[in-house]
Scaffold this motif. Structure first.
Motif, mmCIF file in Angstrom:
data_model
loop_
_atom_site.group_PDB
_atom_site.id
_atom_site.type_symbol
_atom_site.label_atom_id
_atom_site.label_comp_id
_atom_site.label_asym_id
_atom_site.label_seq_id
_atom_site.Cartn_x
_atom_site.Cartn_y
_atom_site.Cartn_z
ATOM 1 N N LEU A 125 -5.661 -3.178 14.309
ATOM 2 C CA LEU A 125 -4.477 -3.911 13.852
ATOM 3 C C LEU A 125 -3.531 -3.060 12.990
ATOM 4 O O LEU A 125 -2.301 -3.173 13.148
ATOM 5 N N PRO A 126 -4.022 -2.212 12.078
ATOM 6 C CA PRO A 126 -3.084 -1.422 11.268
ATOM 7 C C PRO A 126 -2.107 -0.593 12.101
ATOM 8 O O PRO A 126 -0.920 -0.482 11.755
ATOM 9 N N GLY A 127 -2.580 -0.012 13.185
ATOM 10 C CA GLY A 127 -1.695 0.764 14.053
ATOM 11 C C GLY A 127 -0.640 -0.103 14.705
ATOM 12 O O GLY A 127 0.526 0.305 14.844
ATOM 13 N N MET A 128 -1.021 -1.309 15.110
ATOM 14 C CA MET A 128 -0.060 -2.246 15.687
ATOM 15 C C MET A 128 1.013 -2.598 14.665
ATOM 16 O O MET A 128 2.208 -2.632 14.975
ATOM 17 N N VAL A 137 -5.940 -11.130 20.731
ATOM 18 C CA VAL A 137 -6.329 -12.454 21.228
ATOM 19 C C VAL A 137 -7.835 -12.614 21.052
ATOM 20 O O VAL A 137 -8.617 -11.775 21.516
ATOM 21 N N PHE A 138 -8.228 -13.690 20.377
ATOM 22 C CA PHE A 138 -9.639 -14.025 20.213
ATOM 23 C C PHE A 138 -10.005 -15.091 21.243
ATOM 24 O O PHE A 138 -9.331 -16.128 21.336
ATOM 25 N N MET A 161 -14.325 -17.536 14.283
ATOM 26 C CA MET A 161 -13.333 -16.731 15.010
ATOM 27 C C MET A 161 -11.936 -17.305 14.841
ATOM 28 O O MET A 161 -10.954 -16.563 14.664
ATOM 29 N N LEU A 162 -11.819 -18.624 14.875
ATOM 30 C CA LEU A 162 -10.521 -19.268 14.685
ATOM 31 C C LEU A 162 -9.963 -18.958 13.298
ATOM 32 O O LEU A 162 -8.769 -18.679 13.141
ATOM 33 N N SER A 163 -10.826 -18.991 12.293
ATOM 34 C CA SER A 163 -10.394 -18.689 10.927
ATOM 35 C C SER A 163 -9.985 -17.233 10.785
ATOM 36 O O SER A 163 -8.988 -16.910 10.120
ATOM 37 N N LEU A 168 -5.658 -13.232 10.059
ATOM 38 C CA LEU A 168 -5.034 -11.984 10.486
ATOM 39 C C LEU A 168 -3.579 -12.184 10.885
ATOM 40 O O LEU A 168 -2.739 -11.299 10.668
ATOM 41 N N SER A 169 -3.268 -13.338 11.455
ATOM 42 C CA SER A 169 -1.885 -13.582 11.882
ATOM 43 C C SER A 169 -0.920 -13.537 10.703
ATOM 44 O O SER A 169 0.255 -13.187 10.855
ATOM 45 N N LYS A 170 -1.401 -13.864 9.521
ATOM 46 C CA LYS A 170 -0.548 -13.878 8.324
ATOM 47 C C LYS A 170 -0.183 -12.473 7.862
ATOM 48 O O LYS A 170 0.692 -12.298 7.004
ATOM 49 N N LEU A 171 -0.838 -11.467 8.436
ATOM 50 C CA LEU A 171 -0.524 -10.081 8.100
ATOM 51 C C LEU A 171 0.601 -9.524 8.960
ATOM 52 O O LEU A 171 1.025 -8.384 8.739
ATOM 53 N N THR A 172 1.083 -10.292 9.926
ATOM 54 C CA THR A 172 2.015 -9.757 10.933
ATOM 55 C C THR A 172 3.475 -10.070 10.655
ATOM 56 O O THR A 172 4.330 -9.790 11.496
ATOM 57 N N LYS A 173 3.790 -10.646 9.506
ATOM 58 C CA LYS A 173 5.177 -11.040 9.208
ATOM 59 C C LYS A 173 6.136 -9.860 9.354
ATOM 60 O O LYS A 173 5.855 -8.752 8.916
ATOM 61 N N GLY A 174 7.272 -10.133 9.977
ATOM 62 C CA GLY A 174 8.302 -9.120 10.121
ATOM 63 C C GLY A 174 8.041 -8.113 11.214
ATOM 64 O O GLY A 174 8.727 -7.097 11.306
ATOM 65 N N THR A 175 7.042 -8.359 12.047
ATOM 66 C CA THR A 175 6.729 -7.472 13.169
ATOM 67 C C THR A 175 6.726 -8.290 14.460
ATOM 68 O O THR A 175 6.889 -9.504 14.440
#
Length: 263
Positions: A125-128, A137-138, A161-163, A168-175
């Motif tokens: 994920l950091p590279g993404m 996708v889980f 897995m859902l949690s 993790l989705s909350k780390l993607t803001k602005g991308t």
């Protein structure tokens, strides 16, 4: 429809059969560079060969790793190229009364079903996020919402897995990185097929009759009224991997055949 996945690199854990293999095949058909994974070299090599038989021009490779072994996961991660699409699919299940599930069972199922996705996501994920594009996708299950009484440990890991995906989705803001989950329903994967066939043989029943009996007793509310085919889940996964799905993030999408009554 062109899902615009040409030259994207996808890694799918647990993809030598069942849902994982169907996802790998779908992404390969869309022009992605696909990396499959199985527990053994034999299974992994076999999956690569079968994929190339259907798409000889496809770019597909394989990395063997047993996700119950952290050292195997570390080796796999070290050998991965830059990954644009991560499918956390690998998982194990077993039918077992709660009173008979011991601590080793809990740890084994959690290690494969949850920690596989945690370790892969931490590495990839950091590279993404740096590149501001990626898809995670889980492959969870409706069992994570409607936990079955005869495999509670499995259901708990699917809830986890859902949690994990939601956090993790909350780390993607602005991308343009997205993290989503699939709530799969009763799917006739290779593992399920083996279980059904064994039960049918033990009871002297036809496999199709056994499939109908199992679905009727465990999921009578199913709107589809049959087991889901792996490729029917793979189609939704492929869409989520597409740039077309950028507005879908932090979501749990149902591909459950209408088993869940509410969500």
């Amino acid at each position: 429809m062109d899902l615009k996945l040409k030259q994207k690199t996808a890694f799918i854990s647990g993809s030598t059969q069942g849902i994982g293999f169907a996802i790998a095949r779908q992404l390969l058909e869309e022009g992605a560079n696909v990396i499959v994974n199985g527990r053994s070299e034999e299974k992994t090599t076999g999956a690569v060969k079968r994929l190339l038989e259907t798409d000889p021009a496809g770019n597909v490779t394989g990395i063997a790793a047993d996700f119950s072994k952290p050292e195997d996961v570390a080796r796999l991660i070290a050998s991965l190229p830059e990954v644009d699409i991560l499918i956390n699919n690998v998982g194990i299940f077993e039918l077992k009364p709660f009173s008979e599930i011991d601590e080793a069972d809990w740890l084994r199922v959690f290690q494969v079903n949850v920690m596989s996705g945690a370790r892969l996501s931490k590495a990839i994920l950091p590279g993404m996020l740096e590149r501001k594009w990626g898809r995670v996708v889980f492959i969870s299950s409706e069992s994570g919402v409607n936990v079955p009484a005869d495999m509670i440990h499995y259901g708990v890991t699917k809830t986890a897995m859902l949690s994990l995906a939601n956090g993790l989705s909350k780390l993607t803001k602005g991308t343009e990185v997205t993290v989503n989950s699939i709530l799969g329903g009763p799917t006739y994967s290779d593992g399920v097929a083996g279980t059904v066939e064994a039960i049918a043989g033990a009871q002297g029943m036809d496999v199709e009759q056994m499939k109908a009996a199992i679905l009727g007793s465990t999921n009578p509310q199913s709107l589809l009224q049959r087991f889901i085919r792996p490729e029917e889940i793979a189609g939704l996964v492929a869409y989520l991997c597409s740039p077309l799905a950028v507005a879908t993030n932090g979501s749990s999408l149902r591909a459950d055949g209408g088993v869940l009554q509410v969500l």
